[in-house]
Design a protein around this motif. Structure first.
Motif, PDB file in Angstrom:
ATOM      1  N   LEU A  25      35.107  39.949  45.988  1.00  0.00           N
ATOM      2  CA  LEU A  25      35.186  41.128  47.361  1.00  0.00           C
ATOM      3  C   LEU A  25      35.362  41.983  48.151  1.00  0.00           C
ATOM      4  O   LEU A  25      35.676  40.907  48.720  1.00  0.00           O
ATOM      5  CB  LEU A  25      32.932  39.976  47.479  1.00  0.00           C
ATOM      6  CG  LEU A  25      31.924  39.451  47.190  1.00  0.00           C
ATOM      7  CD1 LEU A  25      30.876  39.198  47.750  1.00  0.00           C
ATOM      8  CD2 LEU A  25      31.026  41.569  46.749  1.00  0.00           C
ATOM      9  N   ARG A  26      35.395  42.356  48.659  1.00  0.00           N
ATOM     10  CA  ARG A  26      36.533  43.404  49.666  1.00  0.00           C
ATOM     11  C   ARG A  26      35.671  42.403  50.905  1.00  0.00           C
ATOM     12  O   ARG A  26      34.778  42.818  51.598  1.00  0.00           O
ATOM     13  CB  ARG A  26      37.017  44.625  49.676  1.00  0.00           C
ATOM     14  CG  ARG A  26      37.553  44.892  50.519  1.00  0.00           C
ATOM     15  CD  ARG A  26      37.984  47.002  49.754  1.00  0.00           C
ATOM     16  NE  ARG A  26      39.063  47.323  50.558  1.00  0.00           N
ATOM     17  CZ  ARG A  26      39.487  48.240  50.487  1.00  0.00           C
ATOM     18  NH1 ARG A  26      38.884  49.473  49.472  1.00  0.00           N
ATOM     19  NH2 ARG A  26      41.367  48.878  51.166  1.00  0.00           N
ATOM     20  N   GLY A  52      32.663  35.259  58.400  1.00  0.00           N
ATOM     21  CA  GLY A  52      31.102  35.161  58.132  1.00  0.00           C
ATOM     22  C   GLY A  52      30.801  35.716  58.974  1.00  0.00           C
ATOM     23  O   GLY A  52      29.313  35.460  58.622  1.00  0.00           O
ATOM     24  N   GLU A  53      30.756  35.275  60.304  1.00  0.00           N
ATOM     25  CA  GLU A  53      29.522  35.835  61.852  1.00  0.00           C
ATOM     26  C   GLU A  53      28.598  36.680  61.033  1.00  0.00           C
ATOM     27  O   GLU A  53      27.702  37.123  62.084  1.00  0.00           O
ATOM     28  CB  GLU A  53      30.221  35.164  62.771  1.00  0.00           C
ATOM     29  CG  GLU A  53      31.165  33.879  63.064  1.00  0.00           C
ATOM     30  CD  GLU A  53      32.446  33.751  62.767  1.00  0.00           C
ATOM     31  OE1 GLU A  53      33.161  33.118  62.968  1.00  0.00           O
ATOM     32  OE2 GLU A  53      33.043  34.988  61.732  1.00  0.00           O
ATOM     33  N   CYS A  54      29.631  37.955  60.798  1.00  0.00           N
ATOM     34  CA  CYS A  54      28.503  39.400  61.578  1.00  0.00           C
ATOM     35  C   CYS A  54      27.181  39.113  59.932  1.00  0.00           C
ATOM     36  O   CYS A  54      26.522  39.813  59.807  1.00  0.00           O
ATOM     37  CB  CYS A  54      29.606  40.174  60.618  1.00  0.00           C
ATOM     38  SG  CYS A  54      29.980  40.121  59.091  1.00  0.00           S
ATOM     39  N   GLY A  55      27.647  38.116  59.170  1.00  0.00           N
ATOM     40  CA  GLY A  55      26.488  38.360  57.629  1.00  0.00           C
ATOM     41  C   GLY A  55      26.484  38.581  56.496  1.00  0.00           C
ATOM     42  O   GLY A  55      25.988  38.901  55.964  1.00  0.00           O
ATOM     43  N   ARG A  56      27.704  39.915  56.530  1.00  0.00           N
ATOM     44  CA  ARG A  56      27.595  40.423  55.306  1.00  0.00           C
ATOM     45  C   ARG A  56      28.660  39.717  54.191  1.00  0.00           C
ATOM     46  O   ARG A  56      29.244  38.605  54.951  1.00  0.00           O
ATOM     47  CB  ARG A  56      28.486  41.681  56.003  1.00  0.00           C
ATOM     48  CG  ARG A  56      27.464  42.434  56.363  1.00  0.00           C
ATOM     49  CD  ARG A  56      28.704  44.076  56.880  1.00  0.00           C
ATOM     50  NE  ARG A  56      29.333  43.353  58.014  1.00  0.00           N
ATOM     51  CZ  ARG A  56      29.853  44.409  58.361  1.00  0.00           C
ATOM     52  NH1 ARG A  56      30.038  46.107  58.111  1.00  0.00           N
ATOM     53  NH2 ARG A  56      30.594  44.859  59.509  1.00  0.00           N
ATOM     54  N   MET A  57      28.785  39.978  53.511  1.00  0.00           N
ATOM     55  CA  MET A  57      29.786  39.312  52.426  1.00  0.00           C
ATOM     56  C   MET A  57      31.254  40.005  52.106  1.00  0.00           C
ATOM     57  O   MET A  57      31.257  41.269  52.891  1.00  0.00           O
ATOM     58  CB  MET A  57      29.011  39.616  51.226  1.00  0.00           C
ATOM     59  CG  MET A  57      28.134  39.226  50.920  1.00  0.00           C
ATOM     60  SD  MET A  57      27.082  39.422  49.056  1.00  0.00           S
ATOM     61  CE  MET A  57      25.741  39.292  48.904  1.00  0.00           C
ATOM     62  N   GLY A  58      32.096  38.999  51.682  1.00  0.00           N
ATOM     63  CA  GLY A  58      33.099  39.659  51.422  1.00  0.00           C
ATOM     64  C   GLY A  58      34.271  39.121  53.093  1.00  0.00           C
ATOM     65  O   GLY A  58      35.189  39.371  53.200  1.00  0.00           O
TER      66      GLY A  58
END
Length: 290
Positions: A25-26, A52-58
Motif C-alpha cells: 500500500l502506497r 498511522g496516526e491519521c487512521g488511513r492505510m499505507g
C-alpha cells in the motif's frame, strides 16, 4: 492472505507486501507537499512522518495487525499483494530476524557459526524460513524491555538483522524471485529465546568517547603483552585469544593502534588476514568502538 491470517493466529502482526517485498500500500501522504520520502533526509523544519496516526492505510510496518478483520481490509485495499510481512519487535514474541544472505558471495551460515563459537552461544531449535535465493531467516524471540535495531552486515558479512521497525517476509509469500517457505521440521516451533550472548551483540553499548591517548598505547608493555598472548595460541583457541586481546585493547583505549600488531600475530599462528580482521572488528563492535 490465508498465510497472513495463519501467522496472525500465532500472534504475529502482518502487512501485505508486493512482489518486490515492499509494503503493497502506497503512503496516503505521497502527494502532500510536506510528505517525507523515507529514502531521503527531510529538512529540519519538516514535521515527523505520520506513522498511522491519521487512521488511513499505507504506513508500512506501522499498519501491521493481528486482527483478522483489519488484515482482510488491508489485503482488500491491495488486491495485487502476493505476500505478507511480519513485523518484528512487537509482543508477544518481540521477534528478531537473523537474515543469512547468499547473494553477497559470503558464506553467511559459516559466519554465524564462527560468531557462535567465538562468543559461546548456540542457535536453539526455532522457526527457519528458506528464501528463494537460498538464504535463511532464523526467527528468535527477544525480551520485551530490549530494543534490537535493524542492521545490514554489522554483525558479520552477509548477516542482516531485522528488529524493531523492520519486518520479515512471511512463509507462503510469492515474490519476483520465488516463494518463501518454512524449512521442514520447524513450522510447529515457536520462536526460540535469543541466546543472551547473541543478544548482547545485537544491542551494542553506546559508542564510547575515546580517550586522548587512543592513537597509541598508554602502556607499550601492556600492548605487547596482548600480542604475545595471541602468539601463544594453539589450534582451536586462536580466534578466542585474538578476540579477548582485541577487547582488552579497545577497553584500554588503544585498540586502533594495536590492530596491525594483533593481525600480524593472528596470521603468524594460522588465521587468515580476513579472519583476523573480522574478529577484531567484532571486538570493536562489542566494546562500543565501531
Amino acid at each position: 492472505m490465508a498465510h497472513a491470517l495463519t501467522a496472525a493466529e500465532r500472534g504475529l502482526a502482518v502487512i501485505p507486501l508486493s512482489r518486490t517485498k515492499l509494503p503493497a500500500l502506497r503512503s496516503p501522504h505521497h502527494a502532500e507537499p510536506h510528505h517525507r520520502d523515507p529514502r531521503r533526509h527531510a529538512a529540519p523544519h519538516h514535521s515527523p512522518p505520520c506513522r498511522g496516526e491519521c487512521g488511513r492505510m499505507g504506513h508500512g510496518v506501522h499498519d501491521a495487525s493481528t486482527d483478522p478483520q483489519r488484515i482482510r481490509e488491508l489485503f482488500a485495499a491491495a488486491p495485487w499483494a502476493s505476500g505478507y510481512g511480519i513485523a518484528c519487535g512487537l509482543p508477544p514474541y518481540h521477534l528478531i530476524g537473523i537474515d543469512l544472505d547468499t547473494k553477497s558471495g559470503v558464506d553467511a551460515p559459516a559466519e554465524l557459526r564462527e560468531l557462535a563459537l567465538r562468543h559461546l552461544f548456540t542457535i536453539p531449535e526455532t522457526v527457519v524460513v528458506a528464501t528463494p535465493s537460498g538464504g535463511r531467516h532464523i526467527w528468535l524471540a527477544g525480551p520485551p524491555d530490549t530494543v534490537v535495531p535493524n542492521s545490514a552486515g554489522r554483525l558479520a558479512p552477509g548477516i542482516d538483522i531485522r528488529g524493531a521497525g523492520g519486518y520479515l517476509v512471511g512463509p507462503g509469500s510469492r515474490t519476483e524471485h520465488g516463494v518463501y517457505s518454512v524449512v521442514p521440521g520447524t513450522a510447529h516451533l515457536p520462536p526460540a529465546t535469543c541466546p543472551p550472548a547473541l543478544l548482547r551483540l545485537l544491542t551494542p553499548s553506546p559508542r564510547r568517547h575515546r580517550p586522548a591517548h587512543a592513537g597509541a598505547p598508554a602502556d607499550p608493555q601492556q600492548g605487547q603483552g596482548l600480542v604475545q598472548f595471541v602468539l601463544a595460541a594453539h589450534a582451536g583457541q586462536r580466534n578466542t585469544r585474538l578476540f579477548w586481546a582485541a577487547c582488552r585493547a579497545y577497553e584500554n583505549g588503544f585498540g586502533e593502534a594495536l590492530t596491525a600488531p594483533l593481525t600480524d600475530a593472528a596470521v603468524r599462528v594460522g588465521l587468515t588476514a580476513r579472519e583476523a580482521a573480522s574478529t577484531i572488528a567484532s571486538a570493536a563492535r562489542l566494546t562500543g568502538y565501531a
